[in-house]
Scaffold this motif. Structure first.
Motif, PDB file in Angstrom:
ATOM      1  N   ILE A 276      23.463 -31.531  -1.004  1.00  0.00           N
ATOM      2  CA  ILE A 276      22.795 -32.907  -0.771  1.00  0.00           C
ATOM      3  C   ILE A 276      22.990 -33.092  -2.632  1.00  0.00           C
ATOM      4  CG2 ILE A 276      21.452 -34.085  -0.389  1.00  0.00           C
ATOM      5  CD1 ILE A 276      21.316 -32.321   2.384  1.00  0.00           C
ATOM      6  N   ASP A 277      22.042 -32.495  -3.675  1.00  0.00           N
ATOM      7  CA  ASP A 277      22.173 -32.677  -5.196  1.00  0.00           C
ATOM      8  C   ASP A 277      23.575 -33.124  -5.814  1.00  0.00           C
ATOM      9  OD1 ASP A 277      19.805 -32.513  -4.746  1.00  0.00           O
ATOM     10  OD2 ASP A 277      19.628 -30.649  -5.134  1.00  0.00           O
ATOM     11  N   VAL A 278      24.379 -32.093  -5.644  1.00  0.00           N
ATOM     12  CA  VAL A 278      25.839 -33.028  -5.775  1.00  0.00           C
ATOM     13  C   VAL A 278      25.883 -34.043  -4.566  1.00  0.00           C
ATOM     14  CG1 VAL A 278      28.446 -31.748  -6.193  1.00  0.00           C
ATOM     15  CG2 VAL A 278      26.369 -30.319  -5.810  1.00  0.00           C
ATOM     16  N   ILE A 279      25.954 -34.286  -3.218  1.00  0.00           N
ATOM     17  CA  ILE A 279      26.432 -35.508  -3.161  1.00  0.00           C
ATOM     18  C   ILE A 279      26.216 -37.227  -3.776  1.00  0.00           C
ATOM     19  CG2 ILE A 279      26.985 -36.937  -0.968  1.00  0.00           C
ATOM     20  CD1 ILE A 279      26.766 -34.362   0.773  1.00  0.00           C
ATOM     21  N   GLY A 280      28.045 -37.592  -4.040  1.00  0.00           N
ATOM     22  CA  GLY A 280      27.356 -38.844  -4.511  1.00  0.00           C
ATOM     23  C   GLY A 280      29.082 -39.800  -4.779  1.00  0.00           C
ATOM     24  N   GLY A 334      29.135 -45.303   2.061  1.00  0.00           N
ATOM     25  CA  GLY A 334      29.184 -46.236   3.096  1.00  0.00           C
ATOM     26  C   GLY A 334      29.784 -44.568   3.963  1.00  0.00           C
ATOM     27  N   MET A 335      30.419 -43.694   3.447  1.00  0.00           N
ATOM     28  CA  MET A 335      31.011 -42.676   4.032  1.00  0.00           C
ATOM     29  C   MET A 335      29.265 -41.837   4.870  1.00  0.00           C
ATOM     30  SD  MET A 335      33.640 -40.900   2.023  1.00  0.00           S
ATOM     31  CE  MET A 335      35.517 -41.300   1.920  1.00  0.00           C
ATOM     32  N   VAL A 336      29.587 -41.047   5.518  1.00  0.00           N
ATOM     33  CA  VAL A 336      28.438 -40.680   6.773  1.00  0.00           C
ATOM     34  C   VAL A 336      28.941 -38.776   7.181  1.00  0.00           C
ATOM     35  CG1 VAL A 336      27.002 -40.142   7.877  1.00  0.00           C
ATOM     36  CG2 VAL A 336      27.422 -41.922   8.032  1.00  0.00           C
ATOM     37  N   VAL A 337      28.705 -37.786   6.266  1.00  0.00           N
ATOM     38  CA  VAL A 337      28.705 -36.561   6.411  1.00  0.00           C
ATOM     39  C   VAL A 337      27.862 -35.335   7.211  1.00  0.00           C
ATOM     40  CG1 VAL A 337      30.338 -36.989   4.786  1.00  0.00           C
ATOM     41  CG2 VAL A 337      28.527 -36.045   3.814  1.00  0.00           C
ATOM     42  N   THR A 338      28.425 -35.054   7.422  1.00  0.00           N
ATOM     43  CA  THR A 338      27.583 -33.629   7.617  1.00  0.00           C
ATOM     44  C   THR A 338      27.022 -33.124   6.336  1.00  0.00           C
ATOM     45  OG1 THR A 338      29.423 -31.882   8.540  1.00  0.00           O
ATOM     46  CG2 THR A 338      28.257 -33.876   9.980  1.00  0.00           C
ATOM     47  N   VAL A 339      25.955 -31.958   6.357  1.00  0.00           N
ATOM     48  CA  VAL A 339      25.998 -30.498   5.429  1.00  0.00           C
ATOM     49  C   VAL A 339      25.775 -29.553   6.364  1.00  0.00           C
ATOM     50  CG1 VAL A 339      25.090 -30.264   2.853  1.00  0.00           C
ATOM     51  CG2 VAL A 339      25.757 -32.621   3.351  1.00  0.00           C
ATOM     52  N   GLU A 340      26.474 -28.672   6.029  1.00  0.00           N
ATOM     53  CA  GLU A 340      25.943 -27.499   7.661  1.00  0.00           C
ATOM     54  C   GLU A 340      26.290 -26.332   6.831  1.00  0.00           C
ATOM     55  OE1 GLU A 340      28.063 -27.642  11.130  1.00  0.00           O
ATOM     56  OE2 GLU A 340      29.147 -29.504  10.357  1.00  0.00           O
ATOM     57  N   PRO A 341      26.099 -25.701   5.584  1.00  0.00           N
ATOM     58  CA  PRO A 341      26.323 -24.601   5.129  1.00  0.00           C
ATOM     59  C   PRO A 341      25.678 -23.760   5.878  1.00  0.00           C
ATOM     60  CG  PRO A 341      24.562 -25.366   4.185  1.00  0.00           C
ATOM     61  CD  PRO A 341      24.647 -26.966   4.757  1.00  0.00           C
ATOM     62  N   MET A 356      23.048 -34.653   8.719  1.00  0.00           N
ATOM     63  CA  MET A 356      23.219 -36.129   8.307  1.00  0.00           C
ATOM     64  C   MET A 356      23.029 -36.513   7.155  1.00  0.00           C
ATOM     65  SD  MET A 356      24.653 -37.365  11.906  1.00  0.00           S
ATOM     66  CE  MET A 356      25.906 -38.821  11.950  1.00  0.00           C
ATOM     67  N   VAL A 357      24.015 -37.092   6.123  1.00  0.00           N
ATOM     68  CA  VAL A 357      23.825 -37.825   5.043  1.00  0.00           C
ATOM     69  C   VAL A 357      24.559 -39.006   4.899  1.00  0.00           C
ATOM     70  CG1 VAL A 357      24.178 -36.998   2.100  1.00  0.00           C
ATOM     71  CG2 VAL A 357      23.456 -35.533   4.022  1.00  0.00           C
ATOM     72  N   LEU A 358      24.081 -40.160   4.169  1.00  0.00           N
ATOM     73  CA  LEU A 358      24.710 -40.931   3.731  1.00  0.00           C
ATOM     74  C   LEU A 358      24.978 -41.067   2.375  1.00  0.00           C
ATOM     75  CD1 LEU A 358      26.586 -44.163   4.619  1.00  0.00           C
ATOM     76  CD2 LEU A 358      23.814 -45.144   3.535  1.00  0.00           C
ATOM     77  N   VAL A 359      26.028 -41.107   2.118  1.00  0.00           N
ATOM     78  CA  VAL A 359      27.022 -41.297   0.465  1.00  0.00           C
ATOM     79  C   VAL A 359      26.281 -42.537   0.556  1.00  0.00           C
ATOM     80  CG1 VAL A 359      28.273 -41.004  -1.467  1.00  0.00           C
ATOM     81  CG2 VAL A 359      28.102 -39.711   0.757  1.00  0.00           C
ATOM     82  N   THR A 360      25.856 -43.093  -0.591  1.00  0.00           N
ATOM     83  CA  THR A 360      25.011 -44.189  -1.264  1.00  0.00           C
ATOM     84  C   THR A 360      24.940 -44.973  -2.533  1.00  0.00           C
ATOM     85  OG1 THR A 360      22.544 -43.711  -2.470  1.00  0.00           O
ATOM     86  CG2 THR A 360      22.756 -43.956  -0.511  1.00  0.00           C
TER      87      THR A 360
END
Length: 375
Positions: A276-280, A334-341, A356-360
């Motif tokens: 999640i820290d990498v997502i952007g 605006g993308m919504v993704v799952t993060v599921e390791p 579930m995570v929203l890209v902001t």
């Protein structure tokens, strides 16, 4: 909340303009739902540049589709089989009855609209329609449609949040059964019943409930196995509300003991945090996946991490973008993704933590509210 399917259709019309197309033919159920909000649509949809939008469905489904369709979308009925021109057609007004079957209906409407250049979501086309699509010289715009759907508007995010809320509440109800030695199937049934009471369309996918070594099967199908002694439990669950999906997984230890197993759950949660820290915005979708694997590699568990980190969620529970080692997708606001390791040791146990995570514009925002460590 206000459901704005007209905004989704406008996005698809913008695609028509960008590609200089006269019409867009949708034959995939998810894409028709995306454009109309209809649950389990049948037939096909035509969006045209010059003469409006049409739903083409069978005589059998005409009135159901008519009741569900947006007011600015015309519904037409075709015959499901050759020779049925006089069978049960009294329920359809004559001006809404198209002679012939689906192929004839599509060709007739395209002709009346003088549509020459046509786009189609060819990845959803059935074998029976492939010949028609070829004869029309239609352009496959499936990739462009998936990109349009990947970026959500505010109203879509509200629908997804409602789906998350319903799923989390149903999950809490379902795991209340764990003290009564239920079977995996009974927990699944409790989850589904709770969802339906909350007004959901249903599960967004077949719920996974796994006890003991079944947790090592990423796509386990619930069985009659009962929870009769302490051990691991994995539940992968989601709801469909207003046509939009959610997807969450929790792994827990039920009963006495389990402190070492909880440490494994915490490790997977740490891998999730790293991702999640990498997502952007502008981030390659494979980068969060790689970040999560590095955490599990510390304990040698990356060897048992046999799937991608996550995927987009919208009108489908699995859609673009894909967070996987070989993904070429790039994340956008605006993308919504799952993060599921997760990791899965055959015959022993498995652990997956999914949110579930929203890209902001600035990074990522967690949409799921459920605690990751369930006691």
């Amino acid at each position: 909340m206000e459901l704005r399917w007209d905004i989704n259709r406008r996005k698809l019309h913008d695609l028509l303009d960008r590609r200089s197309l006269d019409a867009l033919l949708l034959v995939g159920e998810p894409n028709i739902t995306y454009a109309t909000g209809i649950r389990e649509p049948t037939g096909a949809m035509l969006l045209t540049r010059s003469c409006g939008d049409y739903l083409l469905t069978s005589v059998l489904d005409y009135n159901r589709m008519l009741l569900s369709a947006p007011k600015d979308v015309a519904v037409k009925a075709f015959y499901r089989r050759e020779g049925e021109a006089t069978v049960g057609t009294a329920a359809v007004p004559k001006n809404d009855l198209v002679q012939g079957g689906l192929e004839d209906a599509i060709k007739g409407l395209l002709g009346s609209c003088n549509a020459k250049s046509i786009g189609v979501d060819a990845s959803w086309a059935s074998y029976s329609l492939s010949g028609l699509i070829s004869s029309l010289g239609a352009q496959d715009v499936s990739d462009e449609i998936s990109k349009v759907r990947a970026v959500k508007d505010d109203w879509e995010l509200e629908a997804i949040s409602a789906s998350i809320d319903a799923a989390e509440a149903a999950f809490r109800e379902a795991i209340d059964l764990l003290d009564s030695s239920p079977s995996e199937k009974e927990v699944e049934a409790a989850f589904h019943a709770s969802l339906m009471r909350r007004g959901a369309w249903g599960e967004s996918f077949p719920t996974i409930v796994a006890f003991y070594d079944h947790t090592a099967l990423p796509h386990h199908t619930p069985t009659t196995t009962r929870l009769q002694h302490p051990g691991p439990v994995l539940v992968d669950f989601g709801a469909n509300m207003f046509g939009y999906a959610s997807d969450t997984t929790r792994t827990l230890w039920h009963g006495v003991g389990g402190s070492e197993f909880v440490k494994l759950v915490e490790l997977v949660a740490e891998a999730q945090d790293a991702a999640i820290d990498v997502i952007g915005p502008g981030v390659e979708a494979r980068s969060p996946d790689l970040a999560s694997r590095k955490v599990l590699a510390r304990e040698g568990l990356d060897r048992f991490y046999n799937h991608g980190l996550g995927h987009g969620v919208g009108v489908e529970v699995h859609e673009r973008p894909y967070l996987a080692p070989a993904s070429k997708d790039v994340l956008e606001p605006g993308m919504v993704v799952t993060v599921e390791p997760g990791f899965y040791i055959p015959g022993v146990h498995g652990v997956r933590v999914e949110d579930m995570v929203l890209v902001t514009n600035k990074g990522a925002r967690l949409m799921t509210r459920l605690s990751r460590i369930v006691m």
